[in-house]
Motif scaffolding. Structure first.
Motif, short mmCIF file in Angstrom:
data_model
loop_
_atom_site.label_atom_id
_atom_site.label_comp_id
_atom_site.label_asym_id
_atom_site.label_seq_id
_atom_site.Cartn_x
_atom_site.Cartn_y
_atom_site.Cartn_z
N PRO A 202 0.83 -1.21 0.00
CA PRO A 202 0.00 0.00 0.00
C PRO A 202 0.86 1.26 0.00
O PRO A 202 1.99 1.25 0.48
CB PRO A 202 -0.80 -0.11 1.30
N THR A 203 0.32 2.34 -0.52
CA THR A 203 1.01 3.62 -0.48
C THR A 203 0.89 4.22 0.92
O THR A 203 0.08 3.78 1.74
CB THR A 203 0.41 4.60 -1.50
N GLU A 204 1.68 5.27 1.17
CA GLU A 204 1.58 5.98 2.45
C GLU A 204 0.17 6.50 2.65
O GLU A 204 -0.39 6.41 3.75
CB GLU A 204 2.58 7.14 2.49
N GLU A 205 -0.42 7.04 1.60
CA GLU A 205 -1.78 7.58 1.73
C GLU A 205 -2.77 6.48 2.05
O GLU A 205 -3.68 6.67 2.86
CB GLU A 205 -2.19 8.29 0.43
N ASP A 206 -2.60 5.31 1.42
CA ASP A 206 -3.49 4.17 1.72
C ASP A 206 -3.42 3.82 3.21
O ASP A 206 -4.45 3.62 3.87
CB ASP A 206 -3.10 2.94 0.90
N LEU A 207 -2.22 3.73 3.74
CA LEU A 207 -2.03 3.36 5.14
C LEU A 207 -2.60 4.43 6.07
O LEU A 207 -3.25 4.13 7.07
CB LEU A 207 -0.55 3.14 5.43
N GLN A 208 -2.37 5.69 5.72
CA GLN A 208 -2.89 6.78 6.54
C GLN A 208 -4.41 6.79 6.54
O GLN A 208 -5.03 7.04 7.59
CB GLN A 208 -2.33 8.11 6.02
N GLU A 227 -7.79 15.42 5.05
CA GLU A 227 -6.99 16.64 5.04
C GLU A 227 -6.96 17.34 6.41
O GLU A 227 -6.17 18.27 6.62
CB GLU A 227 -7.50 17.63 3.98
N ASP A 228 -7.81 16.90 7.34
CA ASP A 228 -7.84 17.49 8.69
C ASP A 228 -6.80 16.87 9.62
O ASP A 228 -6.59 17.37 10.73
CB ASP A 228 -9.22 17.30 9.33
N PHE A 248 -4.81 15.69 15.20
CA PHE A 248 -6.03 16.32 14.70
C PHE A 248 -6.71 17.09 15.81
O PHE A 248 -6.49 16.83 17.00
CB PHE A 248 -6.99 15.27 14.14
N THR A 249 -7.53 18.06 15.41
CA THR A 249 -8.33 18.80 16.39
C THR A 249 -9.56 17.97 16.72
O THR A 249 -10.25 17.47 15.82
CB THR A 249 -8.77 20.16 15.80
N LEU A 250 -9.84 17.81 17.99
CA LEU A 250 -10.99 17.02 18.42
C LEU A 250 -12.27 17.65 17.87
O LEU A 250 -12.52 18.85 18.08
CB LEU A 250 -11.06 16.96 19.94
N PRO A 251 -13.10 16.89 17.14
CA PRO A 251 -14.33 17.47 16.60
C PRO A 251 -15.24 18.02 17.69
O PRO A 251 -15.36 17.44 18.77
CB PRO A 251 -14.98 16.28 15.88
#
Length: 266
Positions: A202-208, A227-228, A248-251
Motif C-alpha cells: 500500500p502507499t503511504e496515503e493508503d495506510l494513513q 486533510e484534517d 487532529f483537532t478534536l471534533p
C-alpha cells in the motif's frame, strides 16, 4: 534532560528522541498538555522545561515512580503526575484540570526560561536546590481553563481510547466559549498500521487512510476528513509495520456531545 528508570519494569525507546522533539515543538509556554500514557516522562519532562503545563499519567506504578524521580532530577515544576487508568484520565480530564486550578489558585510558579538557557557556571545543575531556584528565578503562569493537547503514546492500543473523548466537555460549551483564547484540543495519537506482505504494497496515503478509518470508528464520528489530520511517519518497526502519529483537532460534536455508554464486558 536526565532520565532514571529500570529497563526491566518500564518501556523506553531511545530511537524516538527525534519524535519527542518534533511533537514538543508544537507546544507553547503556558499551554496545558494531558500526557495520557506518559511513561517515565519522555514527552512531559522536556515539555515542562519549556514551561508547558503537563498533566502526566501512567497506569504502571513503576513508570509513575520514575516519572516522579525524573521531575525532581530535571528541576521542573509544571508536571502534575498521576497513576490511573488512561480511560478514566481522559473521561475526567476537565474536572482534573479544574480541581488543580482551584488548588493552585489558577496559577503555577516555574523557573524563568532565561535561567534554563544560560550556559556554563550559571546553568541549572543536578545538585541545585529547586526551592532556591524558584525564589531567585521564578515566573508565574496562569493555568488555562481548557486543555490544549492530548498525547497518547501507546501505539499498540492508543486508538482504542479515543471513544473516551466523547463528552469530555459535556455541558461546558457556554463556559468554555466564553474563555479567552479557547480552542478545541489537539489529539496526538500513536499507532501501528501493519499490512500483509502478501498484499500489494500500500502507499503511504493508503495506510494513513486506514488509520483515519480506525480513528473515526473509535470516535463514532465521521466529521474528520483526511486533510484534517496531520500524519507523521515515526519509524518502521519492520518493512510491513510502520508507526504513525496522527494529529487532529478534536471534533466539536465529540467534545461537547454526550458520553458514550460503557460497554459491558462478557
Amino acid at each position: 534532560c536526565i532520565f532514571r528508570f529500570n529497563f526491566q519494569s518500564v518501556y523506553w525507546n531511545s530511537r524516538l528522541h527525534s519524535e519527542h522533539e518534533r511533537l514538543i515543538n508544537l507546544f507553547q509556554e503556558g499551554e496545558v498538555v494531558f500526557d495520557v500514557m506518559a511513561g517515565v516522562g519522555p514527552f512531559s519532562v522536556p515539555a515542562a522545561k519549556r514551561n508547558v503545563i503537563c498533566f502526566s499519567n501512567d497506569l504502571n506504578p513503576e513508570s509513575y515512580k520514575y516519572l516522579n524521580e525524573n521531575i525532581k532530577l530535571n528541576h521542573v515544576t509544571s508536571i502534575y503526575p498521576y497513576n490511573s487508568d488512561g480511560h478514566d484520565f481522559i473521561k475526567n480530564c476537565f474536572s482534573i484540570l479544574q480541581k488543580k486550578r482551584e488548588q493552585q489558585n489558577g496559577e503555577i510558579v516555574v523557573i524563568t526560561p532565561e535561567k534554563r538557557r544560560k550556559k556554563g557556571k550559571k546553568a541549572i545543575k543536578d545538585g541545585d536546590d529547586i526551592k532556591q531556584l524558584l525564589k531567585d528565578h521564578k515566573k508565574v503562569l496562569p493555568i488555562p481553563k481548557f486543555i490544549n493537547h492530548f498525547v497518547m503514546n501507546l501505539p499498540d492500543s492508543a486508538i482504542e481510547f479515543l471513544g473516551d473523548f466523547n463528552g469530555i466537555y459535556e455541558g461546558q460549551k457556554e463556559f468554555l466559549e466564553s474563555c479567552e483564547g479557547f480552542k478545541l484540543p489537539k489529539v496526538h495519537v500513536y499507532c501501528f498500521e501493519k499490512f500483509s506482505p502478501d498484499e500489494p504494497e500500500p502507499t503511504e496515503e493508503d495506510l494513513q487512510k486506514r488509520v483515519l478509518e480506525r480513528i473515526k470508528k473509535q470516535l463514532q464520528n465521521d466529521d474528520l476528513k483526511y486533510e484534517d489530520v496531520l500524519f507523521q511517519l515515526v519509524r518502521k518497526v519492520s518493512p510491513t509495520k510502520p508507526m504513525y502519529r496522527a494529529s487532529f483537532t478534536l471534533p466539536e460534536a465529540v467534545a461537547f456531545g454526550p458520553k458514550l455508554e460503557s460497554k459491558e464486558s462478557n
